[in-house]
Design a protein around this motif. Structure first.
Motif, short mmCIF file in Angstrom:
data_model
loop_
_atom_site.label_atom_id
_atom_site.label_comp_id
_atom_site.label_asym_id
_atom_site.label_seq_id
_atom_site.Cartn_x
_atom_site.Cartn_y
_atom_site.Cartn_z
N ALA A 1 11.23 -2.39 -7.77
CA ALA A 1 11.27 -2.72 -9.21
C ALA A 1 9.23 -2.43 -10.05
N THR A 2 8.30 -2.88 -9.23
CA THR A 2 7.09 -2.93 -9.20
C THR A 2 6.47 -1.18 -10.19
N TRP A 3 7.11 -0.88 -9.04
CA TRP A 3 6.41 0.59 -8.91
C TRP A 3 6.78 1.64 -8.83
N GLY A 4 8.74 1.09 -10.27
CA GLY A 4 9.28 2.24 -10.08
C GLY A 4 10.02 3.36 -8.60
N ALA A 5 9.95 3.07 -7.18
CA ALA A 5 10.39 4.32 -7.01
C ALA A 5 11.58 4.19 -7.00
N ASP A 6 12.34 5.15 -6.44
CA ASP A 6 13.52 5.66 -5.90
C ASP A 6 13.42 5.68 -4.48
N ALA A 7 15.15 5.68 -4.12
CA ALA A 7 15.89 5.08 -2.62
C ALA A 7 15.25 6.28 -1.59
N GLY A 8 15.15 7.66 -1.98
CA GLY A 8 14.29 8.68 -1.30
C GLY A 8 12.74 7.88 -1.02
N ASP A 9 12.37 7.56 -2.35
CA ASP A 9 10.86 7.42 -1.54
C ASP A 9 10.04 6.27 -0.90
N ILE A 10 11.09 5.33 -0.55
CA ILE A 10 10.21 4.54 0.82
C ILE A 10 12.08 4.87 1.91
N GLN A 11 10.51 4.69 3.06
CA GLN A 11 12.06 4.66 4.17
C GLN A 11 11.88 3.16 4.99
N ALA B 1 0.71 -1.18 0.01
CA ALA B 1 0.32 -0.13 -0.26
C ALA B 1 1.16 1.43 0.10
N ALA B 2 1.91 1.40 0.62
CA ALA B 2 3.27 1.99 0.70
C ALA B 2 3.17 3.05 -0.33
N PHE B 3 4.17 1.82 -1.24
CA PHE B 3 4.31 2.05 -2.56
C PHE B 3 3.72 2.49 -3.48
N ARG B 4 2.63 2.10 -3.83
CA ARG B 4 1.12 2.03 -4.46
C ARG B 4 1.12 3.78 -4.42
N GLN B 5 0.82 4.55 -2.76
CA GLN B 5 1.10 5.43 -2.80
C GLN B 5 1.41 6.59 -2.59
N SER B 6 2.77 6.24 -2.64
CA SER B 6 4.80 7.40 -2.61
C SER B 6 4.20 7.08 -4.99
N TYR B 7 3.78 5.69 -5.51
CA TYR B 7 3.28 6.33 -7.07
C TYR B 7 2.59 7.21 -7.04
N VAL B 8 1.19 6.70 -6.42
CA VAL B 8 0.34 8.20 -6.61
C VAL B 8 0.94 9.47 -6.96
N ASP C 1 21.63 -0.69 1.54
CA ASP C 1 22.30 -1.05 0.30
C ASP C 1 21.69 -0.89 -0.64
N LEU C 2 20.23 -0.56 -0.27
CA LEU C 2 19.69 -0.02 -1.20
C LEU C 2 19.09 0.85 -1.97
N GLY C 3 19.14 1.79 -0.63
CA GLY C 3 19.77 2.68 -0.29
C GLY C 3 18.44 4.08 0.01
N SER C 4 17.45 2.88 1.12
CA SER C 4 16.65 3.56 1.63
C SER C 4 17.21 4.03 2.59
N ALA C 5 16.65 5.14 3.54
CA ALA C 5 17.28 6.12 4.46
C ALA C 5 15.87 4.66 5.78
#
Length: 801
Positions: free
Chosen positions: A655-665, A615-622, A689-693
Motif C-alpha cells: 500500500a505504501t509504495w503502490g506496488a503491483d503483485a508482480g513487482d515483489i517476489q 528497501a526492496a519495495f522502495r527500490q522497486s518504486y524507484v 493470496d496477495l498475488g506475489s510469486a
C-alpha cells in the motif's frame, strides 16, 4: 406268572420235599456265621458283598446268593454282587418292582423292613431280605433255597439276622470310607495349602523372573508332594507352541517329547493347551480315562502320572502361559485343592507381573541415567559425564602435580553430509568415527560425544607433546574413507588441544578452550592446534557484533544489493534477488554469512527482514519511476513465517509504495519451510493470496516430501548452488540437478539454478531444460543504486545470450 400260579407252584414243591426243614435251618445258621465272619474281615464294601455271596453258597445248602441295590422308592433292585455260577432262574440283573400284586407286596415288605419270599423259578424259592440303615433301605440280600416248598421254619429269621449283619458291615465300611475320603481330602488340601504358603514366601523373596518360576516348580513337587510341575509361556507363532520356562520332578526331554501346543490340533487338547487357549483352569484330567490325553497316556502311566491339571497365568486380559501340575493319584485335584492351586497360579501371575514391572522400572532408571550421561547414538559419554570425569581428573592431576590434556575433535563439513546424504548416513558416519577413536585411544572411557559432530578425548597423564601425538594418530585413523552403503566418503577432522594446568584449572575452561582450538585448527587447515587464546577473542568479537547489529539497522549501516537472474533460453533478465550488506564503521563491509546467523540467534532477523523489505519495495518504486520493470525477490526466514504480523506488514508495504503483485517476489528456504510444515503452508497460502510469486530457495537441502511439495502454492524452485557448482564434476550432483528440473516441470514449476559461475555451467543447464540462472556468470551482487546503469551497459554489450 401270576400270584396264584406262584402259590400253586410253591405248594407243589413242598409236597415233593417234605423232609428238608432241618438242613435249611442249619444252612441259615451257617449263613449267619459266615456273614458275621465276612463283616469282621471286610476292608471295603464291594469285597464284603462279594465275599458274603460266595461264602453263603459255598458253606450252606443254598443254591444262590446276591446283593441288590434299591432305588429311593424301591421300584428297582439292581444286582451289584452275586455268587457264581449265576443261575438262569434267579431273575434279571435289574428286578423291576411294578404294580403287580406280588411286586407291590415285595416293595411293601422291603420298605417296612420285612423279608419277602418270591419264586425264583421252577425248582426254588427266593428270599428277599431287606438291608437297612435305620429307616433307610440300602438294598436287599437275595438267597435261593434248594427246596421247592420254601425255607424251613426259623431260617428266614436267621437269614434276616445275616442280612442285618451285612447291612451293619456296609454302613460301617461306608462311614470308614467317608472318613478316609475326608482325611484324604484334608491331606490334599493341606498339601495344597502348604504349597501355596511356601510359594508365597518364594514370591516375596523373588528378585528375578526365571528364578521365581524355577522355585515355584520345585516347591510344588518337594513341598506339595506332586509328581511334577512346570511353567510354560504361550508363543504366538504359527504352531502356537508353548515355551518351557521352568520345571521340576520331570526331565526336559519328556516335556519336549509331548510337543504341546495351545492350538486346536490334537496336541492342543491336553490340560495345558486348554488352559492357555480358554484362559480357564483344566482340572483333574485323568490320564487313564480322558480320551483327549491318549497321545501321552502310555508314557504318562509308565512314569506314574495319573492325573494332571493346568492353570492359566494371566496378565490382565492376556494369557501369558500355564502352570501345569501332575499327581500320582487318579482322583487328585478335588474342588478345595484345585481352588488353592488356582490361587497359587494367580499369585504366580501377580509375581511375574510385579517382577516385570520392577524390571521395567529398573531399565527405565538405567535408561534415564544413560540418557543423562550417554549419547544415544554412539553410546559414548555425553558432555555432562565428560565434565564430571574431567573435574575428577583435574583434582587427581592437582594432587600428583601432573598434567592432563583434553582434545576436541570436530568433523569438517558434517552438515553437508546430512544435507546431501541424509541424517541416517550422517549417523552411520558418526558411529564409525566413534569406533575409530576407540581404536586409537587406549582408555576408551575418556572418549565422549560433546556436540553434533564433535568428540572429546581425555588423556589423564598427557602433556602438550603427548596430546599432539595422539591428535596426529586420530587424524591418521580418519584418513581411510568411510563406507556408507555404496558410497566411500572421505572424512576429515580438526582437533583442538587444551592442557592442564597451562590452559586452565577448571573443567569448563578446558572444554571451552579445547573447542576454541578446534575451530582455530579448522580455520587454519592445520589438522590440530594447541589453544592459543585467539578464539576467545573471536567469541568476544561475535558478541560485540551482535550488540552492534542492534544499532546498525537504525543507524543506516545496511546496504541493499541485487543479484540479477536471467532466462537460459535467451539471456533476458527476469528479476533480481534482494541481498543485504553491512557497512560496519570499524570492520568495513560485512557479508551476510558474517551476521545473518547472529541475527537469527539473537532475535534480530525480523527487524532485518523488515529493513530488506522496506528497501526492496522502495527500490522497486524507484525503478518503476525510471521506466524499469524488474521483479525483486525478498528472502523470508523461518522466524518470519512464524510471525503472525508478517502478512499485515507485507500489505502495508504494498500500500505504501503502490506496488503491483508482480513487482515483489518472496523466497523461502526449503529448510525453513520444514521447521513447521503446516504453519508454513498456511503462511504461503496467505502470501499467495496477495498475488506475489513464491520461490523455494536452496531446494534439495530441506528434505521436504513430494506430497508436501505438491501442496505448496509456489511458482518456482531454486536448486541449491552446492549441487549446481558440482554438477559437471560429480555425477550424483548432476543426477540431482536433472531430476529436480524434471520434477519441477512435472509440477508446472519454473526452475532457477543458483551459483552458475561459468559458461559451461550455463550451457549444461540450458541443455537440461532449466529455465533461469543466477550467479557470477551473469553478475556478482550489485549495489541497488548501480543496477540500472549495469543493466544498460549489459544490454549494450550483449543484447541476448
Amino acid at each position: 406268572m401270576t400270584m396264584d400260579e406262584q402259590l400253586s407252584l410253591k405248594e407243589a414243591m413242598a409236597a415233593t420235599h417234605p423232609h428238608a426243614e432241618a438242613p435249611e435251618l442249619g444252612s441259615a445258621l451257617t449263613a449267619l456265621r459266615v456273614t458275621n465272619a465276612a463283616v469282621r474281615a471286610a476292608t471295603d464294601e464291594p469285597g464284603l458283598l462279594r465275599d458274603v455271596c460266595r461264602a453263603v453258597v459255598d458253606a450252606t445248602a443254598f443254591r444262590f446268593a446276591a446283593v441288590s441295590h434299591a432305588d429311593a422308592d424301591c421300584r428297582t433292585l439292581q444286582r451289584i454282587a452275586w455268587s457264581m455260577p449265576l443261575l438262569d432262574d434267579v431273575g434279571d440283573e435289574t428286578l423291576v418292582l411294578d404294580d403287580s400284586p406280588w411286586c407291590a407286596a415285595a416293595r411293601e415288605a422291603l420298605l417296612a423292613g420285612r423279608p419277602f419270599l418270591a419264586p425264583a423259578g421252577l425248582a426254588s424259592i427266593l428270599a428277599v431280605l431287606p438291608l437297612r440303615d435305620g429307616t433307610q433301605l440300602l438294598g436287599a440280600l437275595q438267597i435261593a433255597c434248594m427246596r421247592a416248598d420254601g425255607f424251613a421254619v426259623g431260617s428266614i429269621d436267621l437269614l434276616q439276622e445275616a442280612a442285618n449283619a451285612l447291612a451293619y458291615g456296609m454302613v460301617v465300611l461306608r462311614k470308614a470310607e467317608r472318613h478316609a475320603a475326608v482325611e484324604e481330602a484334608l491331606r490334599r488340601v493341606n498339601r495344597a495349602r502348604k504349597t501355596l504358603s511356601e510359594a508365597n514366601r518364594a514370591l516375596v523373596r523373588a528378585t528375578e523372573e526365571q528364578g521365581l518360576l524355577q522355585d515355584i516348580s520345585r516347591i510344588i513337587v518337594e513341598e506339595g508332594g506332586y509328581r511334577f510341575a512346570w511353567v510354560g509361556y504361550a508363543q504366538h507363532d504359527d504352531a502356537k507352541s508353548v515355551a518351557i520356562m521352568a520345571f521340576h520332578g520331570i526331565d526336559r526331554e519328556f516335556l519336549d517329547w509331548q510337543r504341546l501346543t495351545w492350538g486346536e490340533g490334537e496336541r492342543g487338547h491336553g490340560a495345558t493347551g486348554v488352559a492357555i487357549r480358554t484362559g480357564q483352569p483344566s482340572i483333574g484330567r485323568s490320564i487313564r480315562k480322558d480320551e483327549a490325553l491318549a497321545p501321552w497316556r502310555d508314557e504318562d502311566l509308565r512314569r506314574g502320572i495319573a492325573a494332571v491339571s493346568a492353570f492359566p497365568l494371566r496378565q490382565g486380559d492376556e494369557v501369558l502361559g500355564n502352570l501345569t501340575i501332575a499327581a500320582t493319584e487318579e482322583d487328585a485335584f478335588d474342588e478345595a485343592e484345585a481352588n488353592l492351586l488356582g490361587e497359587l497360579a494367580d499369585d504366580l501371575s501377580f509375581g511375574i507381573a510385579t517382577l516385570r514391572l520392577r524390571e521395567r522400572n529398573r531399565e527405565a532408571q538405567e535408561t534415564i541415567k544413560r540418557m543423562a550421561e550417554e549419547d544415544a547414538l554412539t553410546g559414548l559419554p555425553n558432555r555432562w559425564r565428560l565434565r564430571m570425569r574431567l573435574v575428577a581428573e583435574i583434582d587427581a592431576a592437582m594432587a600428583r602435580s601432573g598434567p592432563l590434556a583434553l582434545l576436541v575433535l570436530g568433523l569438517n563439513h558434517f552438515p553437508e553430509v546430512n544435507e546431501t546424504l541424509g541424517y541416517q548416513q550422517g549417523d552411520l558416519m558418526l558411529c564409525e568415527v566413534a569406533a575409530r577413536i576407540r581404536r586409537v585411544v587406549q582408555d576408551a572411557s575418556g572418549v565422549a560425544r560433546v556436540g553434533e559432530s564433535e568428540f572429546a578425548i581425555l588423556l589423564p597423564h598427557a602433556d602438550a607433546a603427548a596430546a599432539s601425538r595422539a591428535a596426529q594418530r586420530l587424524l591418521t585413523e580418519l584418513l581411510e574413507p568411510v563406507p556408507l552403503g555404496e558410497i566411500m566418503l572421505d572424512v576429515s577432522g580438526s582437533i583442538g588441544i587444551a592442557v592442564f594446568p597451562g590452559h586452565g584449572a577448571e573443567a569448563d575452561a578446558l572444554i571451552r578452550r579445547a573447542n576454541v582450538a578446534m575451530h582455530q585448527a579448522r580455520q587454519q587447515g592445520h589438522g590440530h592446534a594447541l589453544y592459543t587464546g585467539g578464539r576467545d577473542r573471536e567469541c568476544a568479537r561475535r558478541l560485540a557484533l551482535i550488540g552492534d547489529l542492534h544499532r546498525a539497522i537504525d543507524a543506516g549501516q545496511m546496504r541493499l544489493y541485487c543479484q540479477p537472474k536471467a532466462r537460459l533460453a535467451n539471456g533476458e533478465l527476469c528479476g533480481v534477488e534482494a541481498l543485504v550488506r553491512w557497512e560496519h564503521p570499524q570492520r568495513g563491509t560485512l557479508w551476510p554469512n558474517e551476521f545473518i546467523s547472529l541475527a537469527e540467534h539473537s532475535g534480530l532477523i525480523s527487524p532485518l527482514t523488515d529493513w530488506v523489505m522496506q528497501a526492496a519495495f522502495r527500490q522497486s518504486y524507484v525503478w518503476r519511476q525510471e521506466g524499469l520493470s524488474v521483479p525483486v525477490a525478498v528472502n523470508l526466514s523461518a522466524r518470519d513465517l512464524r510471525d503472525p504480523k508478517l502478512i499485515e506488514r507485507v500489505r502495508n508495504h504494498f500500500a505504501t509504495w503502490g506496488a503491483d503483485a508482480g513487482d515483489i517476489q518472496f523466497e523461502l528456504t526449503e529448510s525453513a519451510l520444514m521447521q513447521d510444515p503446516q504453519g508454513s503452508l498456511e503462511c504461503l497460502h496467505r502470501l499467495k493470496d496477495l498475488g506475489s510469486a513464491l520461490f523455494i530457495d536452496d531446494f534439495g537441502t530441506g528434505y521436504s516430501s513430494l506430497a508436501y511439495l505438491q501442496k505448496l502454492p509456489v511458482d518456482a524452485i531454486k536448486i541449491d548452488k552446492s549441487f549446481v557448482q558440482d554438477m559437471l564434476s560429480n555425477n550424483d550432483s548432476n543426477v540431482i540437478v536433472r531430476s529436480t528440473i524434471d520434477l519441477a516441470h512435472d509440477l508446472d514449476l519454473e526452475v532457477v539454478a543458483e551459483g552458475v559461475e561459468d559458461r559451461a555451467g550455463w550451457e549444461h543447464l540450458s541443455a537440461q531444460g532449466c529455465d533461469v540462472a543466477q550467479g557470477y556468470v551473469i553478475s556478482e551482487p550489485i549495489r541497488a543504486e548501480a543496477f540500472a546503469a549495469w543493466r544498460s551497459e549489459r544490454a549494450r554489450k550483449t543484447p541476448t545470450h
